[in-house]
Design an enzyme around this catalytic site. Structure first.
Site, PDB file in Angstrom:
ATOM      1  N   MET A  81     -37.308  12.924  43.819  1.00  0.00           N
ATOM      2  CA  MET A  81     -37.247  14.306  43.359  1.00  0.00           C
ATOM      3  C   MET A  81     -36.336  14.476  42.140  1.00  0.00           C
ATOM      4  O   MET A  81     -35.560  13.584  41.793  1.00  0.00           O
ATOM      5  CB  MET A  81     -36.768  15.203  44.508  1.00  0.00           C
ATOM      6  CG  MET A  81     -37.728  15.232  45.691  1.00  0.00           C
ATOM      7  SD  MET A  81     -37.118  16.202  47.095  1.00  0.00           S
ATOM      8  CE  MET A  81     -37.094  17.861  46.382  1.00  0.00           C
ATOM      9  N   HIS A  82     -36.447  15.650  41.518  1.00  0.00           N
ATOM     10  CA  HIS A  82     -35.524  16.171  40.501  1.00  0.00           C
ATOM     11  C   HIS A  82     -35.712  15.605  39.096  1.00  0.00           C
ATOM     12  O   HIS A  82     -35.286  16.221  38.120  1.00  0.00           O
ATOM     13  CB  HIS A  82     -34.055  15.987  40.910  1.00  0.00           C
ATOM     14  CG  HIS A  82     -33.746  16.353  42.308  1.00  0.00           C
ATOM     15  ND1 HIS A  82     -34.056  17.592  42.830  1.00  0.00           N
ATOM     16  CD2 HIS A  82     -33.192  15.645  43.328  1.00  0.00           C
ATOM     17  CE1 HIS A  82     -33.682  17.630  44.098  1.00  0.00           C
ATOM     18  NE2 HIS A  82     -33.176  16.462  44.419  1.00  0.00           N
ATOM     19  N   ASP A 240     -39.933  13.447  48.130  1.00  0.00           N
ATOM     20  CA  ASP A 240     -39.749  12.408  49.139  1.00  0.00           C
ATOM     21  C   ASP A 240     -39.053  12.905  50.396  1.00  0.00           C
ATOM     22  O   ASP A 240     -39.374  12.447  51.505  1.00  0.00           O
ATOM     23  CB  ASP A 240     -39.024  11.199  48.557  1.00  0.00           C
ATOM     24  CG  ASP A 240     -37.668  11.531  47.922  1.00  0.00           C
ATOM     25  OD1 ASP A 240     -37.239  12.706  47.953  1.00  0.00           O
ATOM     26  OD2 ASP A 240     -37.046  10.612  47.361  1.00  0.00           O
TER      27      ASP A 240
END
Length: 492
Positions: A81-82, A240
């Protein structure tokens, strides 16, 4: 035989798994890649390397079952992520992706707060701004690489790029978009007000749907490159953390997951978008509700660092027996697992790792155990916040690489003073992705039905040792004070 294909684009590798409708993980393959650190506090990866690795894993899985003889009825994704991937008008990657563990954008966070107060950002995102998230990384590019910023047509998250390569369609989902920090968590849509106030072109942000919806179909180009069948349905998938939770059967409040992989996370679904007013944790979108997350940036990474950089050990399993002989508390040796800053509870990019209390009696096994205990203490910080927020914790399910270590599982159970169980799932995020594919393609009528059929609990149960709990309670208080006492020194 009919299968679902789950692809998990992680930080250190991509894993692809063929899973049947009963949840059996029939065939899997993985390919590793590295994190590039061209400058201090930077962490980047090449999206083309992700794609090359993903193609290999798909091809290898298909080869194991006879190539085109297998019928894949749906494909979906889990992803780190991110991170920020920027694409030009031809959908070409402009520069390497800036991933979640990057720490370069602290100044951009200050600049954002000069335009928009923290409280207003928090009202939309339910989170504090942190380096490594998409928004600060995007603003860093605007400030430091304006020539690249001007070329941007779309910004996407890591697994979205892989889905684009398979379908030719640009888009994202709510469970990943929420981790950009430019997303309204409660309304599950882009934060239009924040985008406007920051002077960002709204068109940079792609269509956002739910993780169980169909995003597109395998294109002819992707079919030729991977061996997948033309026009196979592709479902959005998700970040995730929520995919790992779904792979463990965690959909509603009461059950939390404790994950130790590269990072460490404590994850709890919530029925309303509850958030910590002190912003020590993150609140994000789950598949149908929300979740609260406490995170450590260097959990399993701390053990890997110690083994590879200090002790020159390749295989921890050979040392597990000797390390388990060290008493709980590692004879007063403590480790702060902040090798790449800290997220929960300190939200401090300058936090540093340290061993405290080293004496002549300590050896490599003390250090190994102290690292495992330090990671467990860091995750207990998250558990304490969950308790403050009155989030029910009726069951803890463990996942990630640490479940391969009976010692580490016992340490976490003792530090938490909670029983810890596991599921029979081996690749949790891949299975979560496969469940999205199953729901999106109507193999099952609901998420709950899919989880009931595809996720099975194991008989493994780790009970906490009360005597060790007393030792760890004392050590935990000292652990907390170490950060407080050294916070100013970390700025040096």
């Amino acid at each position: 035989m009919k299968y679902l294909l789950g692809i998990d684009l992680g930080t250190s590798s991509v894993k692809t798994c063929l899973i049947d409708y009963t949840g059996t993980e029939c065939f899997s393959d993985s390919e590793v890649y590295s994190i590039n650190t061209p400058a201090r506090n930077w962490a980047e990866q090449d999206p083309e390397e992700w794609w090359r690795a993903t193609k290999k894993t798909i091809q290898h899985c298909l080869q194991k079952v006879g190539g085109y003889e297998v019928e894949i009825t749906g494909i979906s994704f889990s992803g780190q992520m991110h991170g920020l991937v920027i694409l030009d008008k031809d959908k070409q990657v402009i520069r390497p992706a800036i991933i979640w563990c990057d720490q370069r954008s602290q100044q951009q966070i200050h600049s954002i707060h000069n335009k928009i107060q923290k409280e207003e950002v928090g009202r939309h995102t339910l989170n504090a701004l942190s380096p490594g998230f998409l928004l600060p990384s995007l603003m860093w590019i605007k400030d430091h690489e304006p020539f690249n910023y001007e070329k941007i047509d779309k910004v996407v998250l890591p697994k979205d790029y892989i889905r684009y390569r398979i379908t030719g369609e640009i888009g994202t989902d709510s469970t990943d978009a929420c981790g950009t920090l430019i997303f309204n968590i409660e309304r599950r849509e882009w934060a239009e007000d924040l985008i406007k106030k920051l002077g960002i072109n709204r068109n940079l942000f792609p269509l956002c749907r739910e993780p169980y919806e169909i995003a597109g179909y395998v294109t002819r180009i992707a079919a030729n490159e991977t061996g997948l069948k033309l026009a196979t349905p592709v479902v959005y998938g998700g970040g995730d953390q929520p995919m790992q939770a779904v792979g463990n059967g965690i959909l509603s409040s009461g059950t939390i997951s404790c994950t130790i992989g590269t990072g460490g996370q404590l994850f709890s679904p919530v029925n309303q978008p509850v958030h910590d007013r002190l912003y020590r944790t993150n609140t994000f979108c789950h598949v149908k509700n929300w979740y609260i997350l406490g995170a450590n940036l260097s959990a399993g990474l701390s053990l890997k660092w110690l083994m590879e950089n200090i002790l020159y050990i390749a295989d921890f399993t050979k040392l597990n027996k000797e390390t388990s002989k060290i008493p709980s508390g590692s004879e007063k040796l403590l480790f702060l697992p902040y090798l790449n800053g800290d997220r929960t509870p300190h939200m401090d990019a300058n936090a540093k790792g340290m061993f405290f209390g080293l004496q002549l009696k300590h050896n490599r096994y003390h250090m190994l155990r102290a690292v495992m205990e330090g990671v467990a203490f860091s995750l207990r910080d998250s558990l304490e916040i969950f308790n403050e927020l009155q989030i029910p914790v009726e069951q803890v399910i463990a996942s990630g690489g640490f479940i391969q270590s009976d010692l580490w599982m016992q340490i976490v159970a003792d530090v938490f003073q909670k029983s810890i169980c596991t599921t029979l799932t081996k690749e949790h995020a891949c299975k979560g992705a496969a469940i999205m594919a199953a729901v999106g393609t109507k193999v099952f009528n609901s998420m709950e039905e899919a989880v009931s059929e595809m996720v099975k609990k194991s008989d493994r149960l780790v009970e906490p040792n009360e005597r060790n709990g007393y030792v760890y309670n004392e050590q935990y208080e000292l652990f907390k004070s170490l950060y407080i006492q050294n916070r100013e020194l970390f700025m040096i």
